[in-house]
Write a protein that holds these residues in place. Structure first.
Motif, PDB file in Angstrom:
ATOM      1  N   ARG A 167     -19.861 -49.172  49.005  1.00 19.82           N
ATOM      2  CA  ARG A 167     -19.976 -47.969  48.189  1.00 19.82           C
ATOM      3  C   ARG A 167     -19.488 -48.213  46.758  1.00 19.82           C
ATOM      4  NH1 ARG A 167     -17.885 -45.093  52.846  1.00 19.82           N
ATOM      5  NH2 ARG A 167     -15.881 -44.872  51.769  1.00 19.82           N
ATOM      6  N   ALA A 168     -18.395 -48.947  46.622  1.00 14.01           N
ATOM      7  CA  ALA A 168     -17.874 -49.256  45.286  1.00 14.01           C
ATOM      8  C   ALA A 168     -18.864 -50.097  44.500  1.00 14.01           C
ATOM      9  CB  ALA A 168     -16.537 -49.986  45.408  1.00 14.01           C
ATOM     10  N   ALA A 169     -19.467 -51.076  45.164  1.00 12.14           N
ATOM     11  CA  ALA A 169     -20.439 -51.939  44.491  1.00 12.14           C
ATOM     12  C   ALA A 169     -21.664 -51.152  44.057  1.00 12.14           C
ATOM     13  CB  ALA A 169     -20.842 -53.090  45.410  1.00 12.14           C
ATOM     14  N   GLU A 170     -22.104 -50.230  44.888  1.00  7.60           N
ATOM     15  CA  GLU A 170     -23.262 -49.404  44.539  1.00  7.60           C
ATOM     16  C   GLU A 170     -22.958 -48.536  43.323  1.00  7.60           C
ATOM     17  OE1 GLU A 170     -24.310 -47.234  48.032  1.00  7.60           O
ATOM     18  OE2 GLU A 170     -25.419 -48.913  48.936  1.00  7.60           O
ATOM     19  N   ARG A 171     -21.755 -48.001  43.251  1.00 13.55           N
ATOM     20  CA  ARG A 171     -21.372 -47.169  42.109  1.00 13.55           C
ATOM     21  C   ARG A 171     -21.391 -47.961  40.813  1.00 13.55           C
ATOM     22  NH1 ARG A 171     -15.712 -44.583  43.184  1.00 13.55           N
ATOM     23  NH2 ARG A 171     -16.045 -43.917  41.020  1.00 13.55           N
ATOM     24  N   LEU A 172     -21.032 -49.219  40.889  1.00 16.10           N
ATOM     25  CA  LEU A 172     -20.886 -50.029  39.680  1.00 16.10           C
ATOM     26  C   LEU A 172     -22.126 -50.847  39.330  1.00 16.10           C
ATOM     27  CD1 LEU A 172     -17.286 -51.431  40.277  1.00 16.10           C
ATOM     28  CD2 LEU A 172     -17.966 -49.754  38.548  1.00 16.10           C
ATOM     29  N   GLY A 173     -22.957 -51.104  40.323  1.00 21.35           N
ATOM     30  CA  GLY A 173     -24.043 -52.051  40.102  1.00 21.35           C
ATOM     31  C   GLY A 173     -23.584 -53.480  40.301  1.00 21.35           C
ATOM     32  N   ALA A 174     -22.591 -53.647  41.190  1.00 24.54           N
ATOM     33  CA  ALA A 174     -22.048 -54.967  41.508  1.00 24.54           C
ATOM     34  C   ALA A 174     -22.571 -55.420  42.865  1.00 24.54           C
ATOM     35  CB  ALA A 174     -20.522 -54.903  41.526  1.00 24.54           C
ATOM     36  N   ARG A 175     -22.093 -56.563  43.319  1.00 23.79           N
ATOM     37  CA  ARG A 175     -22.402 -57.059  44.651  1.00 23.79           C
ATOM     38  C   ARG A 175     -21.172 -56.900  45.529  1.00 23.79           C
ATOM     39  NH1 ARG A 175     -25.713 -62.730  43.474  1.00 23.79           N
ATOM     40  NH2 ARG A 175     -27.224 -61.842  42.011  1.00 23.79           N
ATOM     41  N   ALA A 176     -21.381 -56.728  46.813  1.00 23.85           N
ATOM     42  CA  ALA A 176     -20.268 -56.509  47.737  1.00 23.85           C
ATOM     43  C   ALA A 176     -20.160 -57.662  48.723  1.00 23.85           C
ATOM     44  CB  ALA A 176     -20.452 -55.194  48.495  1.00 23.85           C
ATOM     45  N   VAL A 177     -18.907 -58.002  49.049  1.00 22.36           N
ATOM     46  CA  VAL A 177     -18.662 -59.001  50.083  1.00 22.36           C
ATOM     47  C   VAL A 177     -17.433 -58.560  50.872  1.00 22.36           C
ATOM     48  CG1 VAL A 177     -17.303 -60.457  48.496  1.00 22.36           C
ATOM     49  CG2 VAL A 177     -18.282 -61.445  50.581  1.00 22.36           C
ATOM     50  N   GLN A 178     -17.549 -58.566  52.196  1.00 20.21           N
ATOM     51  CA  GLN A 178     -16.402 -58.251  53.034  1.00 20.21           C
ATOM     52  C   GLN A 178     -15.416 -59.405  52.933  1.00 20.21           C
ATOM     53  OE1 GLN A 178     -15.004 -59.486  56.110  1.00 20.21           O
ATOM     54  NE2 GLN A 178     -13.525 -57.819  56.073  1.00 20.21           N
ATOM     55  N   LEU A 179     -14.164 -59.082  52.569  1.00 14.77           N
ATOM     56  CA  LEU A 179     -13.184 -60.136  52.368  1.00 14.77           C
ATOM     57  C   LEU A 179     -11.786 -59.581  52.652  1.00 14.77           C
ATOM     58  CD1 LEU A 179     -13.149 -62.625  49.354  1.00 14.77           C
ATOM     59  CD2 LEU A 179     -11.095 -61.936  50.579  1.00 14.77           C
ATOM     60  N   ASP A 180     -11.218 -60.014  53.740  1.00 10.82           N
ATOM     61  CA  ASP A 180      -9.848 -59.683  54.107  1.00 10.82           C
ATOM     62  C   ASP A 180      -9.013 -60.928  53.829  1.00 10.82           C
ATOM     63  OD1 ASP A 180      -7.400 -59.204  55.293  1.00 10.82           O
ATOM     64  OD2 ASP A 180      -8.235 -58.465  57.186  1.00 10.82           O
ATOM     65  N   ALA A 233     -16.246 -66.936  55.373  1.00 14.10           N
ATOM     66  CA  ALA A 233     -17.586 -66.351  55.357  1.00 14.10           C
ATOM     67  C   ALA A 233     -17.950 -65.868  53.957  1.00 14.10           C
ATOM     68  CB  ALA A 233     -17.653 -65.190  56.344  1.00 14.10           C
ATOM     69  N   ALA A 234     -16.982 -65.281  53.251  1.00 17.30           N
ATOM     70  CA  ALA A 234     -17.231 -64.830  51.874  1.00 17.30           C
ATOM     71  C   ALA A 234     -17.538 -66.006  50.964  1.00 17.30           C
ATOM     72  CB  ALA A 234     -16.011 -64.060  51.361  1.00 17.30           C
ATOM     73  N   ALA A 235     -16.817 -67.095  51.142  1.00 16.40           N
ATOM     74  CA  ALA A 235     -17.049 -68.279  50.309  1.00 16.40           C
ATOM     75  C   ALA A 235     -18.445 -68.855  50.550  1.00 16.40           C
ATOM     76  CB  ALA A 235     -15.977 -69.331  50.597  1.00 16.40           C
ATOM     77  N   LYS A 236     -18.867 -68.883  51.802  1.00 19.49           N
ATOM     78  CA  LYS A 236     -20.202 -69.404  52.111  1.00 19.49           C
ATOM     79  C   LYS A 236     -21.291 -68.517  51.523  1.00 19.49           C
ATOM     80  CE  LYS A 236     -18.904 -71.811  56.375  1.00 19.49           C
ATOM     81  NZ  LYS A 236     -19.021 -71.843  57.857  1.00 19.49           N
ATOM     82  N   LEU A 237     -21.105 -67.206  51.586  1.00 20.10           N
ATOM     83  CA  LEU A 237     -22.094 -66.284  51.027  1.00 20.10           C
ATOM     84  C   LEU A 237     -22.202 -66.448  49.524  1.00 20.10           C
ATOM     85  CD1 LEU A 237     -24.004 -63.838  51.118  1.00 20.10           C
ATOM     86  CD2 LEU A 237     -21.971 -62.369  50.980  1.00 20.10           C
ATOM     87  N   TRP A 292     -18.699 -59.751  42.080  1.00 19.51           N
ATOM     88  CA  TRP A 292     -18.595 -59.536  43.519  1.00 19.51           C
ATOM     89  C   TRP A 292     -17.368 -58.682  43.792  1.00 19.51           C
ATOM     90  CZ3 TRP A 292     -21.995 -61.075  47.302  1.00 19.51           C
ATOM     91  CH2 TRP A 292     -22.965 -62.034  46.949  1.00 19.51           C
ATOM     92  N   ILE A 293     -17.568 -57.563  44.471  1.00 21.18           N
ATOM     93  CA  ILE A 293     -16.476 -56.694  44.905  1.00 21.18           C
ATOM     94  C   ILE A 293     -16.004 -57.183  46.266  1.00 21.18           C
ATOM     95  CG2 ILE A 293     -15.866 -54.344  45.630  1.00 21.18           C
ATOM     96  CD1 ILE A 293     -16.385 -54.391  42.692  1.00 21.18           C
ATOM     97  N   GLY A 294     -14.829 -57.794  46.308  1.00 20.56           N
ATOM     98  CA  GLY A 294     -14.249 -58.197  47.577  1.00 20.56           C
ATOM     99  C   GLY A 294     -13.448 -57.057  48.161  1.00 20.56           C
ATOM    100  N   SER A 295     -13.727 -56.672  49.397  1.00 19.16           N
ATOM    101  CA  SER A 295     -13.062 -55.531  50.011  1.00 19.16           C
ATOM    102  C   SER A 295     -12.834 -55.781  51.487  1.00 19.16           C
ATOM    103  CB  SER A 295     -13.902 -54.263  49.830  1.00 19.16           C
ATOM    104  OG  SER A 295     -13.325 -53.158  50.484  1.00 19.16           O
ATOM    105  N   ARG A 296     -11.623 -55.478  51.960  1.00 23.31           N
ATOM    106  CA  ARG A 296     -11.324 -55.628  53.392  1.00 23.31           C
ATOM    107  C   ARG A 296     -12.209 -54.710  54.222  1.00 23.31           C
ATOM    108  NH1 ARG A 296      -5.225 -54.461  54.959  1.00 23.31           N
ATOM    109  NH2 ARG A 296      -5.866 -52.456  54.089  1.00 23.31           N
ATOM    110  N   ASP A 297     -12.417 -53.483  53.741  1.00 21.84           N
ATOM    111  CA  ASP A 297     -13.272 -52.519  54.412  1.00 21.84           C
ATOM    112  C   ASP A 297     -14.695 -52.675  53.873  1.00 21.84           C
ATOM    113  OD1 ASP A 297     -14.740 -49.918  54.740  1.00 21.84           O
ATOM    114  OD2 ASP A 297     -12.899 -49.333  55.761  1.00 21.84           O
ATOM    115  N   GLU A 298     -15.595 -53.134  54.727  1.00 21.76           N
ATOM    116  CA  GLU A 298     -16.957 -53.453  54.286  1.00 21.76           C
ATOM    117  C   GLU A 298     -17.677 -52.236  53.708  1.00 21.76           C
ATOM    118  OE1 GLU A 298     -20.879 -55.857  55.940  1.00 21.76           O
ATOM    119  OE2 GLU A 298     -19.277 -55.288  57.321  1.00 21.76           O
TER     120      GLU A 298
END
Length: 235
Positions: free
Chosen positions: A40-53, A62-66, A29-35
């Motif tokens: 985009r980073a997750a798509e480049r890597l084949g990872a999953r993305a979660v908005q996390l500030d 919200a990230a923990a629940k997801l 999971w790519i945690g990123s403040r900027d969703e």
């Protein structure tokens, strides 16, 4: 399958760590403040993305629940961090240090780390082999910074090393509190990233080495320690 969350992972050390752990078979999971940047980073890597500030409780919860809904978590890499600098990328020394600057640095580097760790502890405690990696700094070492004639001794900043020293203490106390987990602090080295205005002499590939290594330790690995790529560091 090992599931890993890396905070601040849309670029720099976090991104390289994600790339390496994906190659090792982790679900990341790519945690990123900027969703959008995280997506985009997750798509480049084949990872999953979660908005996390890390400075925002609502975002972290919200990230923990997801991630809980998607199957849980085995490895947490607390990578998000800041180092406040002045004009021309100058480090802010003691003469110009303010309480607000110190507070802002601690909000991300220390309180943010605690906020994320606390939110994900219930998920980690369900894992068969939970691991936490806290990205610290060689500047956190009181022994290193107080040794004359060394690069660490020459560093004039206060807020950043103080925050990372606090991270080291948090690491030790969490490791004692949760002996079934492997919880360690790591020093990537002086790596060229946006955090330091790309002034570091190491590549992100070199810097990520110890983070990746400690993210993959098993239940018999060390805990409550402070490590760089060469081994154990002095507190």
């Amino acid at each position: 399958m090992t599931t890993t969350l890396i905070t601040g992972a849309n670029k720099g050390l976090g991104f390289e760590t994600a790339r390496r752990l994906l190659a090792a078979g982790h679900t990341v999971w790519i945690g990123s403040r900027d969703e959008e940047r995280g997506r985009r980073a997750a798509e480049r890597l084949g990872a999953r993305a979660v908005q996390l500030d890390v400075t925002d409780e609502t975002s972290v919860q919200a990230a923990a629940k997801l991630i809980e809904a998607e199957g849980g978590l085995d490895v947490l890499v607390n990578n998000a961090g800041i180092e406040a600098r002045a004009a021309q990328n100058a480090v802010i020394g003691a003469a110009d240090l303010t309480a607000d600057l110190m507070r802002g640095t601690f909000e991300t580097n220390v309180f943010g780390l605690v906020r994320v760790t606390h939110a994900f502890l219930p998920l980690l405690r369900r894992s068969a082999a939970p691991v936490v990696v806290n990205v610290s700094s060689g500047l956190a070492s009181l022994a290193g910074v107080s040794t004359p004639g060394t690069p660490k001794h020459a560093y004039p900043g206060v807020a950043y090393p103080a925050s990372k020293t606090a991270v080291n203490m948090v690491t030790v106390q969490y490791a004692k509190a949760f002996p079934a987990m492997r919880i360690n602090a790591v020093e990537p080295g002086y790596t060229a990233t946006d955090l330091n205005g790309n002034t570091g002499h190491q590549t992100v590939e070199q810097g990520a080495e110890i983070i990746v290594r400690m993210a993959q330790i098993g239940p018999d690995g060390p805990t409550g320690g402070f490590f760089d790529a060469e081994g154990v560091l002095p507190w």
